[in-house]
Design an enzyme around this catalytic site. Structure first.
Site, PDB file in Angstrom:
ATOM      1  N   GLU A  84      40.671  47.232  32.391  1.00 25.10           N
ATOM      2  CA  GLU A  84      39.589  47.770  31.572  1.00 25.10           C
ATOM      3  C   GLU A  84      39.702  49.286  31.416  1.00 25.10           C
ATOM      4  O   GLU A  84      40.193  49.980  32.308  1.00 25.10           O
ATOM      5  CB  GLU A  84      38.230  47.440  32.214  1.00 25.10           C
ATOM      6  CG  GLU A  84      37.986  45.945  32.337  1.00 25.10           C
ATOM      7  CD  GLU A  84      36.782  45.614  33.191  1.00 25.10           C
ATOM      8  OE1 GLU A  84      36.180  44.568  32.954  1.00 25.10           O
ATOM      9  OE2 GLU A  84      36.453  46.409  34.104  1.00 25.10           O
ATOM     10  N   ASP A 257      31.202  40.748  37.026  1.00 29.90           N
ATOM     11  CA  ASP A 257      31.466  41.957  36.242  1.00 29.90           C
ATOM     12  C   ASP A 257      32.468  41.733  35.115  1.00 29.90           C
ATOM     13  O   ASP A 257      33.100  42.672  34.648  1.00 29.90           O
ATOM     14  CB  ASP A 257      31.949  43.077  37.152  1.00 29.90           C
ATOM     15  CG  ASP A 257      33.198  42.689  37.947  1.00 29.90           C
ATOM     16  OD1 ASP A 257      33.693  41.565  37.767  1.00 29.90           O
ATOM     17  OD2 ASP A 257      33.669  43.524  38.749  1.00 29.90           O
TER      18      ASP A 257
END
Length: 375
Positions: A84, A257
């Site tokens: 990410e 998450d």
């Protein structure tokens, strides 16, 4: 802020007819902070004090939430994990974090989560700080959890259940003990070795914290004031079910998450008041991904500014659906930079060219080659 550094002017003497390269004087330097620098900062201040300082930085930045240019992080998913990129900026500084999440990494001798990040000057684009963020992410996640719990947990909370005893767990337990007065932490993990590791680390470093091993999630959660879930598996798991709820509990859900990864049953959210960091991101990645679009949540910054309420009674059940947001890393990078300056840490590196003529990149490259040949 641009870092103004003096650079001595010198020239190499000509050698065998080679032209002496220019020594550049442009102060375009970046401060590198390594894992050793972060360890030095922790040793100098102590982890509890560093957590305390970071909570202050986080609260200050969250209270000026509208000033930031925000976006949900960009994610590249694979069958075994995710990588990410997490950016955020105000009108002065730009920040980003590169971070992965690969639950199987321990089989390769690697951390499940690894990260680095940077600060840059908005006016020029110059990167001013490049830093490790693997250790720092664990520190900032615990500090963010405490920031939320200050607003959402009961003020007399003394007992915390800690479900998932991996790399984040010590930081969570230490922060909640020193900053919120947690006296007992109950541990459970499907991997008994992880709980062994956590119990040993806490017993050695936090002797006043009572550490209790539980035989199941239900046993750990029963009667707890705060429940922290920090599991690593990339799955729609139900770690906590609605039948485990008791009046007044606060859930600090930090393990869910990414898309397809949850820890709390939908029934837990339905019976709770739910708070998030950045709603557009939490709808995709958090416990919230289970819920319909009309399900109401509150962004935490609104509580910190007084625009919304936090906990309203001792019987209310609250959930902080935390997926991690780029602003938290910006706060952490600011603190690292300030601590490094105080302690004289960090190393200046040429991450970008330092050119006497910023329009002559080719000439600069040729000068570097001449320096290399002369060395």
């Amino acid at each position: 802020m641009l870092r103004k550094l003096g650079v001595s002017r010198s020239r190499l003497q000509p050698d065998n007819g080679r032209i002496a390269p220019r020594i550049e004087t442009n102060p375009a330097m970046t401060t590198l902070l390594t894992t050793h620098d972060v360890a030095h900062i922790v040793a100098a201040h102590g982890l509890p004090e560093l957590h305390r300082r970071l909570v202050d930085y986080l609260e200050a930045d969250f209270r000026r939430w509208p000033e930031f240019d925000k976006t949900a992080r960009t994610a590249a998913h694979s069958p075994v994990g995710v990588i990410e990129l997490m950016p955020v900026a105000d009108d002065t500084e730009y920040s980003f974090k590169f971070v992965n999440g690969h639950p199987g990494n321990t089989k390769h001798g690697l951390s499940t989560v690894m990260a680095f990040g940077a600060l840059a000057d908005v006016d020029t684009g110059l990167p001013t700080v490049l830093s490790e963020l693997t250790i720092t992410t664990a520190i900032r996640t615990a500090a963010t959890s405490v920031m939320a719990a200050k607003q959402l947990a009961r003020k007399n909370s003394k007992t915390m259940a800690l479900i998932g005893n991996g790399a984040q767990s010590e930081f969570q337990a230490i922060a909640f003990h020193h900053l919120l007065g947690i006296e007992e932490v109950r541990l459970f993990d499907v991997d008994a070795a992880a709980s062994d590791k956590l119990a040993a680390n806490l017993t050695r470093t936090v002797p006043k914290l009572r550490v209790v091993r539980a035989g199941s999630t239900g046993e750990a959660v029963r009667g707890a004031d705060i429940v922290t879930t920090a599991t690593a598996d990339k799955a729609n798991a139900i770690i906590v079910d609605a039948d485990m709820l008791e009046p007044g509990m606060h859930f600090n859900a930090i393990g869910g998450d990414c898309p397809g990864k949850t820890e709390l049953a939908a029934g837990v959210l339905e019976r709770a008041t739910v708070y998030v960091e950045f709603e557009p991101q939490s709808r995709i990645e958090g416990e919230l991904q289970q819920m319909p679009a009309e399900f109401t949540v509150t962004e935490l910054w609104r509580v910190l500014t007084g625009d919304a309420q936090g906990r309203t009674s001792d019987d209310e059940i609250t959930v902080f659906d935390s997926v991690g947001f780029a602003l938290e890393d910006y706060s952490a990078l600011r603190l690292l930079r300030d601590c490094a300056k105080e302690l004289g840490l960090g190393r200046d590196i040429d991450l970008v060219p330092r050119m006497s003529d910023p329009k002559d990149l080719f000439g600069h490259l040729m000068g570097l080659n001449a320096l290399r040949r002369a060395a």
